[in-house]
Design a protein around this motif. Sequence first.
Motif, PDB file in Angstrom:
ATOM      1  N   GLY A  74      53.254 -91.708 -36.221  1.00  0.00           N
ATOM      2  CA  GLY A  74      52.016 -91.639 -35.453  1.00  0.00           C
ATOM      3  C   GLY A  74      50.776 -91.642 -36.330  1.00  0.00           C
ATOM      4  O   GLY A  74      49.654 -91.546 -35.831  1.00  0.00           O
ATOM      5  N   GLN A  75      50.940 -91.746 -37.645  1.00  0.00           N
ATOM      6  CA  GLN A  75      49.799 -91.784 -38.562  1.00  0.00           C
ATOM      7  C   GLN A  75      49.014 -93.082 -38.430  1.00  0.00           C
ATOM      8  O   GLN A  75      47.845 -93.130 -38.785  1.00  0.00           O
ATOM      9  CB  GLN A  75      50.270 -91.645 -40.016  1.00  0.00           C
ATOM     10  N   VAL A  76      49.677 -94.120 -37.954  1.00  0.00           N
ATOM     11  CA  VAL A  76      49.048 -95.431 -37.804  1.00  0.00           C
ATOM     12  C   VAL A  76      48.998 -95.748 -36.309  1.00  0.00           C
ATOM     13  O   VAL A  76      50.021 -95.700 -35.628  1.00  0.00           O
ATOM     14  CB  VAL A  76      49.846 -96.513 -38.564  1.00  0.00           C
ATOM     15  N   THR A  77      47.813 -96.077 -35.820  1.00  0.00           N
ATOM     16  CA  THR A  77      47.675 -96.434 -34.406  1.00  0.00           C
ATOM     17  C   THR A  77      48.234 -97.844 -34.185  1.00  0.00           C
ATOM     18  O   THR A  77      48.375 -98.611 -35.147  1.00  0.00           O
ATOM     19  CB  THR A  77      46.203 -96.398 -33.971  1.00  0.00           C
ATOM     20  N   PRO A  78      48.529 -98.215 -32.961  1.00  0.00           N
ATOM     21  CA  PRO A  78      49.025 -99.565 -32.695  1.00  0.00           C
ATOM     22  C   PRO A  78      48.046-100.654 -33.158  1.00  0.00           C
ATOM     23  O   PRO A  78      48.467-101.678 -33.697  1.00  0.00           O
ATOM     24  CB  PRO A  78      49.205 -99.591 -31.178  1.00  0.00           C
ATOM     25  N   HIS A  79      46.756-100.416 -32.983  1.00  0.00           N
ATOM     26  CA  HIS A  79      45.756-101.396 -33.428  1.00  0.00           C
ATOM     27  C   HIS A  79      45.783-101.533 -34.948  1.00  0.00           C
ATOM     28  O   HIS A  79      45.758-102.651 -35.484  1.00  0.00           O
ATOM     29  CB  HIS A  79      44.367-100.970 -32.952  1.00  0.00           C
ATOM     30  N   GLU A  80      45.842-100.407 -35.637  1.00  0.00           N
ATOM     31  CA  GLU A  80      45.905-100.439 -37.103  1.00  0.00           C
ATOM     32  C   GLU A  80      47.181-101.133 -37.568  1.00  0.00           C
ATOM     33  O   GLU A  80      47.155-101.931 -38.515  1.00  0.00           O
ATOM     34  CB  GLU A  80      45.861 -99.012 -37.668  1.00  0.00           C
ATOM     35  N   ALA A  81      48.289-100.833 -36.891  1.00  0.00           N
ATOM     36  CA  ALA A  81      49.561-101.453 -37.259  1.00  0.00           C
ATOM     37  C   ALA A  81      49.482-102.965 -37.109  1.00  0.00           C
ATOM     38  O   ALA A  81      49.967-103.707 -37.978  1.00  0.00           O
ATOM     39  CB  ALA A  81      50.688-100.894 -36.391  1.00  0.00           C
ATOM     40  N   GLY A  82      48.865-103.421 -36.047  1.00  0.00           N
ATOM     41  CA  GLY A  82      48.721-104.866 -35.844  1.00  0.00           C
ATOM     42  C   GLY A  82      47.931-105.518 -36.962  1.00  0.00           C
ATOM     43  O   GLY A  82      48.296-106.596 -37.444  1.00  0.00           O
ATOM     44  N   GLU A  95      46.492-109.446 -53.797  1.00  0.00           N
ATOM     45  CA  GLU A  95      46.566-109.328 -52.338  1.00  0.00           C
ATOM     46  C   GLU A  95      47.437-108.141 -51.936  1.00  0.00           C
ATOM     47  O   GLU A  95      47.104-107.404 -51.002  1.00  0.00           O
ATOM     48  CB  GLU A  95      47.125-110.614 -51.725  1.00  0.00           C
ATOM     49  N   GLN A  96      48.543-107.949 -52.639  1.00  0.00           N
ATOM     50  CA  GLN A  96      49.431-106.832 -52.325  1.00  0.00           C
ATOM     51  C   GLN A  96      48.769-105.495 -52.668  1.00  0.00           C
ATOM     52  O   GLN A  96      48.963-104.513 -51.951  1.00  0.00           O
ATOM     53  CB  GLN A  96      50.761-106.978 -53.059  1.00  0.00           C
ATOM     54  N   ASN A  97      48.003-105.456 -53.743  1.00  0.00           N
ATOM     55  CA  ASN A  97      47.275-104.227 -54.091  1.00  0.00           C
ATOM     56  C   ASN A  97      46.286-103.867 -52.992  1.00  0.00           C
ATOM     57  O   ASN A  97      46.173-102.706 -52.590  1.00  0.00           O
ATOM     58  CB  ASN A  97      46.527-104.378 -55.418  1.00  0.00           C
ATOM     59  N   ARG A  98      45.572-104.872 -52.503  1.00  0.00           N
ATOM     60  CA  ARG A  98      44.603-104.647 -51.426  1.00  0.00           C
ATOM     61  C   ARG A  98      45.321-104.151 -50.164  1.00  0.00           C
ATOM     62  O   ARG A  98      44.874-103.217 -49.507  1.00  0.00           O
ATOM     63  CB  ARG A  98      43.833-105.932 -51.138  1.00  0.00           C
ATOM     64  N   ALA A  99      46.456-104.769 -49.848  1.00  0.00           N
ATOM     65  CA  ALA A  99      47.228-104.358 -48.667  1.00  0.00           C
ATOM     66  C   ALA A  99      47.742-102.932 -48.830  1.00  0.00           C
ATOM     67  O   ALA A  99      47.715-102.143 -47.880  1.00  0.00           O
ATOM     68  CB  ALA A  99      48.394-105.320 -48.438  1.00  0.00           C
ATOM     69  N   SER A 100      48.180-102.588 -50.024  1.00  0.00           N
ATOM     70  CA  SER A 100      48.667-101.243 -50.282  1.00  0.00           C
ATOM     71  C   SER A 100      47.561-100.213 -50.065  1.00  0.00           C
ATOM     72  O   SER A 100      47.790 -99.157 -49.441  1.00  0.00           O
ATOM     73  CB  SER A 100      49.205-101.144 -51.711  1.00  0.00           C
ATOM     74  N   ARG A 101      46.364-100.512 -50.542  1.00  0.00           N
ATOM     75  CA  ARG A 101      45.228 -99.606 -50.313  1.00  0.00           C
ATOM     76  C   ARG A 101      44.936 -99.481 -48.822  1.00  0.00           C
ATOM     77  O   ARG A 101      44.662 -98.375 -48.327  1.00  0.00           O
ATOM     78  CB  ARG A 101      43.978-100.109 -51.051  1.00  0.00           C
ATOM     79  N   ASN A 102      45.003-100.597 -48.110  1.00  0.00           N
ATOM     80  CA  ASN A 102      44.750-100.553 -46.666  1.00  0.00           C
ATOM     81  C   ASN A 102      45.791 -99.709 -45.943  1.00  0.00           C
ATOM     82  O   ASN A 102      45.462 -98.951 -45.032  1.00  0.00           O
ATOM     83  CB  ASN A 102      44.714-101.959 -46.074  1.00  0.00           C
ATOM     84  N   ILE A 103      47.048 -99.835 -46.344  1.00  0.00           N
ATOM     85  CA  ILE A 103      48.107 -99.034 -45.724  1.00  0.00           C
ATOM     86  C   ILE A 103      47.822 -97.552 -45.969  1.00  0.00           C
ATOM     87  O   ILE A 103      47.883 -96.733 -45.045  1.00  0.00           O
ATOM     88  CB  ILE A 103      49.501 -99.427 -46.267  1.00  0.00           C
ATOM     89  N   TYR A 104      47.491 -97.209 -47.193  1.00  0.00           N
ATOM     90  CA  TYR A 104      47.187 -95.810 -47.518  1.00  0.00           C
ATOM     91  C   TYR A 104      46.026 -95.300 -46.672  1.00  0.00           C
ATOM     92  O   TYR A 104      46.097 -94.221 -46.079  1.00  0.00           O
ATOM     93  CB  TYR A 104      46.859 -95.660 -49.009  1.00  0.00           C
ATOM     94  N   ARG A 105      44.969 -96.082 -46.607  1.00  0.00           N
ATOM     95  CA  ARG A 105      43.785 -95.660 -45.856  1.00  0.00           C
ATOM     96  C   ARG A 105      44.080 -95.480 -44.369  1.00  0.00           C
ATOM     97  O   ARG A 105      43.598 -94.538 -43.745  1.00  0.00           O
ATOM     98  CB  ARG A 105      42.656 -96.671 -46.045  1.00  0.00           C
ATOM     99  N   LYS A 106      44.853 -96.399 -43.804  1.00  0.00           N
ATOM    100  CA  LYS A 106      45.174 -96.300 -42.375  1.00  0.00           C
ATOM    101  C   LYS A 106      46.075 -95.096 -42.095  1.00  0.00           C
ATOM    102  O   LYS A 106      45.950 -94.447 -41.062  1.00  0.00           O
ATOM    103  CB  LYS A 106      45.864 -97.567 -41.861  1.00  0.00           C
ATOM    104  N   LYS A 107      46.974 -94.782 -43.027  1.00  0.00           N
ATOM    105  CA  LYS A 107      47.868 -93.652 -42.815  1.00  0.00           C
ATOM    106  C   LYS A 107      47.163 -92.309 -43.014  1.00  0.00           C
ATOM    107  O   LYS A 107      47.599 -91.299 -42.481  1.00  0.00           O
ATOM    108  CB  LYS A 107      49.065 -93.732 -43.772  1.00  0.00           C
ATOM    109  N   HIS A 108      46.077 -92.316 -43.780  1.00  0.00           N
ATOM    110  CA  HIS A 108      45.423 -91.052 -44.111  1.00  0.00           C
ATOM    111  C   HIS A 108      44.048 -90.890 -43.487  1.00  0.00           C
ATOM    112  O   HIS A 108      43.303 -89.985 -43.870  1.00  0.00           O
ATOM    113  CB  HIS A 108      45.345 -90.898 -45.637  1.00  0.00           C
ATOM    114  N   ASN A 109      43.693 -91.734 -42.541  1.00  0.00           N
ATOM    115  CA  ASN A 109      42.434 -91.511 -41.838  1.00  0.00           C
ATOM    116  C   ASN A 109      42.694 -90.512 -40.710  1.00  0.00           C
ATOM    117  O   ASN A 109      43.806 -90.042 -40.523  1.00  0.00           O
ATOM    118  CB  ASN A 109      41.828 -92.836 -41.326  1.00  0.00           C
ATOM    119  N   ASN A 110      41.680 -90.183 -39.963  1.00  0.00           N
ATOM    120  CA  ASN A 110      41.832 -89.153 -38.929  1.00  0.00           C
ATOM    121  C   ASN A 110      42.322 -89.698 -37.586  1.00  0.00           C
ATOM    122  O   ASN A 110      42.402 -88.966 -36.623  1.00  0.00           O
ATOM    123  CB  ASN A 110      40.493 -88.424 -38.713  1.00  0.00           C
ATOM    124  N   ARG A 111      42.652 -90.982 -37.536  1.00  0.00           N
ATOM    125  CA  ARG A 111      43.137 -91.559 -36.288  1.00  0.00           C
ATOM    126  C   ARG A 111      44.653 -91.419 -36.229  1.00  0.00           C
ATOM    127  O   ARG A 111      45.351 -91.680 -37.205  1.00  0.00           O
ATOM    128  CB  ARG A 111      42.764 -93.030 -36.198  1.00  0.00           C
TER     129      ARG A 111
END
Length: 109
Positions: A47-55, A88-104
């Motif tokens: 539940g750390q990632v919302t459906p919109h973020e996952a998409g 590109e993978q480094n950028r994606a990895s940062r995005n995954i981290y940010r989406k999992k650790h935001n307050n949503r």
Amino acid sequence: MIKQTYAAIAVALLTLAATAHAGTSDPVIQQREVNQQTRIDQGIRSGQVTPHEAGRLEAQQARIQQNEARMKSDGTLTKRERTKLTREQNRASRNIYRKKHNNRTADRT
């Protein structure tokens, strides 16, 4: 919510299947794709990632895989192409981290 989760998982499985079919001459890139997909799936389940973020994260992974396939279309990955994929993978990895650790969080009702 459940339909969105299943849709995200289906996209993940299709992405993994396409990557496995395409194969890669660089096992490090392949393993990173698998690891990042696992992190996205874990975020969806927890539940750390919302459906919109996952998409959005899934779409980013798909773009990376499309770029990889395009780069390999001539039969090899050059050093420059490998560097671009790694970036590109480094950028994606940062995005995954940010989406999992935001307050949503996903609504888990």
